[in-house]
Design a protein around this motif. Structure first.
Motif, PDB file in Angstrom:
ATOM      1  N   GLU A   9       0.746  -1.228   0.142  1.00 45.56           N
ATOM      2  CA  GLU A   9       0.046  -0.131  -0.104  1.00 45.56           C
ATOM      3  C   GLU A   9       0.971   1.196  -0.015  1.00 45.56           C
ATOM      4  OE1 GLU A   9      -2.797  -0.043   3.377  1.00 45.56           O
ATOM      5  OE2 GLU A   9      -3.788  -1.808   2.503  1.00 45.56           O
ATOM      6  N   ALA A  10       1.907   1.119   0.653  1.00 48.38           N
ATOM      7  CA  ALA A  10       2.845   2.503   0.885  1.00 48.38           C
ATOM      8  C   ALA A  10       3.464   2.630  -0.519  1.00 48.38           C
ATOM      9  CB  ALA A  10       4.091   2.066   1.834  1.00 48.38           C
ATOM     10  N   ILE A  11       3.690   1.724  -1.305  1.00 46.32           N
ATOM     11  CA  ILE A  11       4.594   2.008  -2.607  1.00 46.32           C
ATOM     12  C   ILE A  11       3.349   2.548  -3.469  1.00 46.32           C
ATOM     13  CG2 ILE A  11       5.113   0.998  -4.936  1.00 46.32           C
ATOM     14  CD1 ILE A  11       6.492  -1.467  -2.663  1.00 46.32           C
ATOM     15  N   GLU A  12       2.083   2.074  -3.598  1.00 48.92           N
ATOM     16  CA  GLU A  12       1.049   2.713  -4.248  1.00 48.92           C
ATOM     17  C   GLU A  12       0.855   4.145  -3.839  1.00 48.92           C
ATOM     18  OE1 GLU A  12      -2.101  -0.200  -3.396  1.00 48.92           O
ATOM     19  OE2 GLU A  12      -1.308  -1.694  -4.817  1.00 48.92           O
ATOM     20  N   MET A  13       0.908   4.688  -2.561  1.00 50.32           N
ATOM     21  CA  MET A  13       0.606   5.768  -2.215  1.00 50.32           C
ATOM     22  C   MET A  13       1.902   6.625  -2.673  1.00 50.32           C
ATOM     23  SD  MET A  13      -1.373   5.584   1.428  1.00 50.32           S
ATOM     24  CE  MET A  13      -3.114   5.073   1.341  1.00 50.32           C
ATOM     25  N   VAL A  14       3.199   6.273  -2.486  1.00 49.09           N
ATOM     26  CA  VAL A  14       4.062   6.792  -2.929  1.00 49.09           C
ATOM     27  C   VAL A  14       3.944   7.361  -4.407  1.00 49.09           C
ATOM     28  CG1 VAL A  14       6.618   6.868  -3.319  1.00 49.09           C
ATOM     29  CG2 VAL A  14       5.747   6.248  -1.310  1.00 49.09           C
ATOM     30  N   GLY A  45       8.715  -3.231   5.716  1.00 48.82           N
ATOM     31  CA  GLY A  45       9.400  -1.975   5.630  1.00 48.82           C
ATOM     32  C   GLY A  45      10.606  -1.805   4.650  1.00 48.82           C
ATOM     33  N   LEU A  46      11.532  -2.880   5.081  1.00 48.92           N
ATOM     34  CA  LEU A  46      12.729  -2.777   4.242  1.00 48.92           C
ATOM     35  C   LEU A  46      12.690  -3.126   2.979  1.00 48.92           C
ATOM     36  CD1 LEU A  46      15.154  -4.697   7.095  1.00 48.92           C
ATOM     37  CD2 LEU A  46      14.946  -2.321   6.563  1.00 48.92           C
ATOM     38  N   HIS A  58      11.884  -0.240  -2.988  1.00 48.70           N
ATOM     39  CA  HIS A  58      11.112   0.193  -4.231  1.00 48.70           C
ATOM     40  C   HIS A  58      10.458   1.751  -4.185  1.00 48.70           C
ATOM     41  CE1 HIS A  58       9.723  -3.877  -5.410  1.00 48.70           C
ATOM     42  NE2 HIS A  58       9.900  -4.216  -4.156  1.00 48.70           N
ATOM     43  N   ILE A  59      10.393   2.009  -2.814  1.00 53.15           N
ATOM     44  CA  ILE A  59      10.006   3.670  -2.604  1.00 53.15           C
ATOM     45  C   ILE A  59      11.108   4.655  -3.174  1.00 53.15           C
ATOM     46  CG2 ILE A  59       9.747   5.468  -1.028  1.00 53.15           C
ATOM     47  CD1 ILE A  59       8.065   3.138   0.579  1.00 53.15           C
ATOM     48  N   LYS A  60      12.289   4.206  -2.940  1.00 53.72           N
ATOM     49  CA  LYS A  60      13.527   4.788  -3.238  1.00 53.72           C
ATOM     50  C   LYS A  60      13.664   4.949  -4.904  1.00 53.72           C
ATOM     51  CE  LYS A  60      15.422   6.864   0.361  1.00 53.72           C
ATOM     52  NZ  LYS A  60      15.721   8.345   0.579  1.00 53.72           N
ATOM     53  N   SER A  61      13.434   3.658  -5.660  1.00 60.18           N
ATOM     54  CA  SER A  61      13.445   3.681  -6.947  1.00 60.18           C
ATOM     55  C   SER A  61      12.364   4.458  -7.514  1.00 60.18           C
ATOM     56  CB  SER A  61      13.370   2.174  -7.212  1.00 60.18           C
ATOM     57  OG  SER A  61      12.215   1.805  -7.114  1.00 60.18           O
ATOM     58  N   ILE A  62      11.300   4.852  -6.865  1.00 56.81           N
ATOM     59  CA  ILE A  62      10.351   5.523  -7.362  1.00 56.81           C
ATOM     60  C   ILE A  62      10.731   7.078  -7.288  1.00 56.81           C
ATOM     61  CG2 ILE A  62       7.928   6.610  -7.187  1.00 56.81           C
ATOM     62  CD1 ILE A  62       7.310   3.741  -6.181  1.00 56.81           C
ATOM     63  N   ASP A  63      11.270   7.444  -6.168  1.00 57.51           N
ATOM     64  CA  ASP A  63      11.608   8.813  -5.703  1.00 57.51           C
ATOM     65  C   ASP A  63      12.962   8.799  -4.752  1.00 57.51           C
ATOM     66  OD1 ASP A  63      12.174  11.601  -5.141  1.00 57.51           O
ATOM     67  OD2 ASP A  63       9.921  12.029  -4.479  1.00 57.51           O
ATOM     68  N   PRO A  64      14.235   8.808  -5.264  1.00 53.22           N
ATOM     69  CA  PRO A  64      15.226   8.557  -4.421  1.00 53.22           C
ATOM     70  C   PRO A  64      15.208   9.898  -3.374  1.00 53.22           C
ATOM     71  CG  PRO A  64      15.896   8.516  -6.802  1.00 53.22           C
ATOM     72  CD  PRO A  64      14.521   8.905  -6.617  1.00 53.22           C
ATOM     73  N   PRO A  98      17.936   1.270   1.889  1.00 46.50           N
ATOM     74  CA  PRO A  98      17.845   2.537   1.298  1.00 46.50           C
ATOM     75  C   PRO A  98      16.819   3.273   2.441  1.00 46.50           C
ATOM     76  CG  PRO A  98      16.365   1.204   0.077  1.00 46.50           C
ATOM     77  CD  PRO A  98      17.382   0.459   1.084  1.00 46.50           C
ATOM     78  N   ILE A  99      17.410   3.383   3.517  1.00 47.40           N
ATOM     79  CA  ILE A  99      16.262   4.283   4.489  1.00 47.40           C
ATOM     80  C   ILE A  99      17.114   5.508   5.027  1.00 47.40           C
ATOM     81  CG2 ILE A  99      14.798   2.270   5.491  1.00 47.40           C
ATOM     82  CD1 ILE A  99      16.460   2.491   8.052  1.00 47.40           C
ATOM     83  N   ASP A 100      16.655   6.345   5.641  1.00 50.70           N
ATOM     84  CA  ASP A 100      17.482   7.736   5.965  1.00 50.70           C
ATOM     85  C   ASP A 100      17.783   7.573   7.566  1.00 50.70           C
ATOM     86  OD1 ASP A 100      17.689   9.178   3.325  1.00 50.70           O
ATOM     87  OD2 ASP A 100      15.678   8.675   3.564  1.00 50.70           O
ATOM     88  N   VAL A 101      16.761   7.389   8.310  1.00 46.92           N
ATOM     89  CA  VAL A 101      16.994   7.369   9.558  1.00 46.92           C
ATOM     90  C   VAL A 101      16.289   6.225  10.198  1.00 46.92           C
ATOM     91  CG1 VAL A 101      16.347   8.556  11.946  1.00 46.92           C
ATOM     92  CG2 VAL A 101      17.094   9.830   9.766  1.00 46.92           C
ATOM     93  N   PHE A 102      16.866   5.500  11.312  1.00 46.53           N
ATOM     94  CA  PHE A 102      16.135   4.448  12.216  1.00 46.53           C
ATOM     95  C   PHE A 102      15.757   5.167  13.390  1.00 46.53           C
ATOM     96  CE2 PHE A 102      15.997   1.181  15.347  1.00 46.53           C
ATOM     97  CZ  PHE A 102      15.359   0.251  14.803  1.00 46.53           C
ATOM     98  N   CYS A 103      14.442   4.848  13.801  1.00 48.09           N
ATOM     99  CA  CYS A 103      13.692   5.526  14.897  1.00 48.09           C
ATOM    100  C   CYS A 103      12.915   4.651  15.669  1.00 48.09           C
ATOM    101  CB  CYS A 103      12.717   6.746  14.444  1.00 48.09           C
ATOM    102  SG  CYS A 103      12.200   7.509  15.985  1.00 48.09           S
ATOM    103  N   LYS A 104      13.218   4.492  16.972  1.00 46.30           N
ATOM    104  CA  LYS A 104      12.485   3.460  17.602  1.00 46.30           C
ATOM    105  C   LYS A 104      11.124   3.965  17.988  1.00 46.30           C
ATOM    106  CE  LYS A 104      16.418   1.177  19.383  1.00 46.30           C
ATOM    107  NZ  LYS A 104      17.131   0.382  20.533  1.00 46.30           N
TER     108      LYS A 104
END
Length: 141
Positions: free
Chosen positions: A45-50, A69-70, A75-81, A104-110
Motif C-alpha cells: 500500500e505504501a508503494i501505491e501511495m508513494v 518496510g525494508l 521500491h520507494i527509493k526507486s520511485i523517488d530517491p 535505503p532508509i534515511d533514519v532509524f527511529c524506535k
C-alpha cells in the motif's frame, strides 16, 4: 509574492497497527506545515501511495504483513530517491538494526521515541528534501 514560510511537508504514515497510524496522524496533523497525504497498513500500500502522492517523508514500520518496510523502502527509493524514509520499529533485534543501516532508509527511529522528537525528525528530514544542500545523511534516533 515570495513567502519566507517553510513549505508544506507531505507525510505518509505506514504501520500495520491501526492505533499507531491513528496516533501518528493526530500528532502530525496538529503541526503547522505538515500534511498527512496517506495512511497505509503494509509496504505494498505504501508503494501505491508513494506513486500517487509523492510524499516528502515516510514513517515506515519495518515489520508488516504483505510487504515489510525494508523491502518497501527499496521500491520507494526507486520511485523517488529524494523521499526521506524513517524506519520506525519497536523491535530490539540487533540484526534488524544492522539490516536497516544497509537498506535505503534515511533514519532509524524506535517506536518508544517521544512524539515531540519524532515530529522534529520529520521536520528535519522534510527540510532535507526541500533543501538538498543541507543534507546530513544517516542519523539515528
Amino acid at each position: 509574492m515570495l513567502s519566507c514560510q517553510n513549505p508544506l511537508l507531505r507525510v505518509l504514515v505506514v504501520d500495520d497497527h491501526e492505533l499507531t497510524r491513528f496516533s501518528l496522524e493526530l500528532a502530525l496533523k496538529a503541526q503547522s506545515h505538515i500534511d498527512i497525504v496517506g495512511l497505509a497498513s503494509n509496504g505494498k500500500e505504501a508503494i501505491e501511495m508513494v506513486e500517487r502522492y509523492h510524499p516528502d517523508v515516510i514513517i515506515l514500520d519495518l515489520q508488516m504483513p504483505v510487504m515489510d518496510g525494508l523491502s518497501a523502502s527499496s521500491h520507494i527509493k526507486s520511485i523517488d530517491p529524494s523521499t526521506q524514509i524513517i524506519a520506525y520499529s519497536s523491535v530490539e533485534d540487533p540484526q534488524l538494526e544492522v539490516m536497516s543501516q544497509t537498506a535505503p532508509i534515511d533514519v532509524f527511529c524506535k517506536k518508544d521515541t517521544a512524539t515531540k522528537e519524532l515530529i522534529n525528525l520529520v521536520k528535519q528530514l522534510g527540510n532535507r528534501k526541500t533543501n538538498p544542500l543541507h543534507d546530513h545523511r544517516n542519523g539515528n534516533l
